[in-house]
Design an enzyme around this catalytic site. Structure first.
Site, short mmCIF file in Angstrom:
data_model
loop_
_atom_site.label_atom_id
_atom_site.label_comp_id
_atom_site.label_asym_id
_atom_site.label_seq_id
_atom_site.Cartn_x
_atom_site.Cartn_y
_atom_site.Cartn_z
N GLU A 19 -83.43 53.13 -104.06
CA GLU A 19 -83.05 54.28 -104.08
C GLU A 19 -82.98 55.24 -103.38
O GLU A 19 -82.69 56.74 -102.82
CB GLU A 19 -83.20 55.35 -105.98
CG GLU A 19 -83.17 53.90 -106.87
CD GLU A 19 -83.84 54.97 -108.30
OE1 GLU A 19 -83.19 55.87 -108.05
OE2 GLU A 19 -83.38 54.53 -109.09
N GLU A 63 -83.92 48.35 -111.99
CA GLU A 63 -84.03 48.47 -113.15
C GLU A 63 -83.37 49.24 -113.80
O GLU A 63 -81.83 49.59 -112.82
CB GLU A 63 -85.41 50.08 -112.65
CG GLU A 63 -85.13 50.90 -111.35
CD GLU A 63 -85.50 52.27 -111.67
OE1 GLU A 63 -85.68 53.01 -112.49
OE2 GLU A 63 -86.91 51.78 -110.61
#
Length: 350
Positions: A190, A287
């Site tokens: 991220e 995720e």
């Protein structure tokens, strides 16, 4: 030219041995010719449904066949008997660290095959890294027989991730691979989000250098794959974060937490096209979960992941669910009502 010679040979054979024998000979030659032609045609098509994604490290150890998820699982060293979603894609979880949840407990709650993937977080906070956050779970990870997907997060400036720090990361991960654990290293996951939020420090250039250092440090370990995994964003805005040397990327994916009922296509489609297809890389979900605390939404989103047509996404190889209570309840198994657990199990396969 081949047709001319075949015609000449056929006429000669008619004269010498008669039409019946010629028919038999021609059938044999036709079968042989078609087999050769089919093989040549397949070799000439670089991208097809039976596409092979070869290892960026020059071997076949992490090749991916788009014909079936079972082939993908074996070639990426995912457990052949691991948990899968309805569409046959290997599936697992990130256990809740604050609740001290183990994968053994999650597997017991599932009551089916054990999880195929095991996500965990660890931070690099200085010039040395001992990997204690990962090593604290070592036995549970080994016992799970799942692929370990560690999110190794550099909270120091990216420029501090030099070859020395990178070698420390490689050394820690080797303690797992020496025990037979397959590792998909989700380094600086991220990054496009955490750079702007202040969790990470640096810029595109320092990130690119850090990624290159980590990739170089682990490149000789065949059980470690480099997993590039930005945060959900428009694919065009992610291009600058994609490693300049694409051969250092083994797997691509994107973390996404939809806040409304969106389809798999709407969330992942453009990313899949821009990175998995373009660079011919396996695609995995590092995720995911619902973007808001809504039981209906989390079961809807699980269904999207579990039932998406893998013929449309042949490079989709694995998923990992954020099994956390963090602000609100992302969980689909632990401490859930019997109805939610039943719905969850309905989307899974042993």
């Amino acid at each position: 030219m081949k047709v001319f010679f075949l015609a000449t040979i056929t006429i000669t054979l008619f004269a010498l041995i008669g039409p019946a024998q010629v028919n038999a000979v021609c059938e044999l030659h036709f079968v042989s010719f078609m087999q050769s032609f089919t093989s040549s045609l397949e070799a000439a098509i670089p991208y097809r449904r039976s596409l092979q994604v070869l290892s960026s490290r020059g071997d076949n150890s992490d090749s991916v066949s788009s014909q079936s998820n079972s082939t993908s699982s074996s070639t990426l060293n995912l457990p052949s008997d691991g948990l899968k979603t309805k569409n046959g894609v290997p599936f697992g979880f990130l256990p809740d660290v604050s609740a001290q949840t183990t994968m053994a407990e999650i597997n017991e709650a599932v009551g089916m095959s054990p999880a195929s993937t095991y996500g965990w977080y660890a931070q690099i906070t200085g010039s040395s890294w001992d990997g204690s956050q990962l090593l604290s779970q070592k036995q549970d990870i080994i016992d799970s027989k799942a692929v370990l997907i560690p999110a190794v997060m550099p909270t120091v400036n990216m420029s501090a991730i030099d070859s020395d720090v990178a070698s420390q990361v490689a050394s820690v991960l080797k303690q797992f691979t020496d025990e037979g654990v397959e590792v998909w290293l989700r380094f600086a996951h991220e990054v496009n989000y955490y750079i702007t939020s202040g969790t990470y420090h640096g810029d595109v250039d320092s990130y690119q250098a850090a990624w290159a250092n980590i990739a170089a440090a682990v490149q000789d370990n065949p059980k470690i794959k480099m997993f590039w995994c930005p945060n959900w964003a428009d694919a065009s805005s992610l291009a600058e974060w994609f490693p300049k040397n694409s051969s250092t990327v083994d797997i691509v994916g994107m973390d996404a937490y939809p806040k409304s009922q969106q389809t798999f296509d709407e969330v992942y489609g453009s990313f899949y096209t821009a990175f998995a297809e373009k660079y011919n890389k396996p695609f995995a979900i590092g995720e995911t979960g619902p973007g808001i605390g809504d039981d209906t939404l989390k079961e809807y989103w699980l269904k999207q992941i579990a039932e998406v047509d893998v013929q449309k996404y042949p490079l989709y190889v694995a998923g990992c669910w954020f099994e956390y209570y963090k602000g609100y309840d992302f969980r689909i198994l632990m401490s859930q009502s019997s109805s939610i657990v039943t719905e969850t199990k309905g989307e899974l396969l042993s």
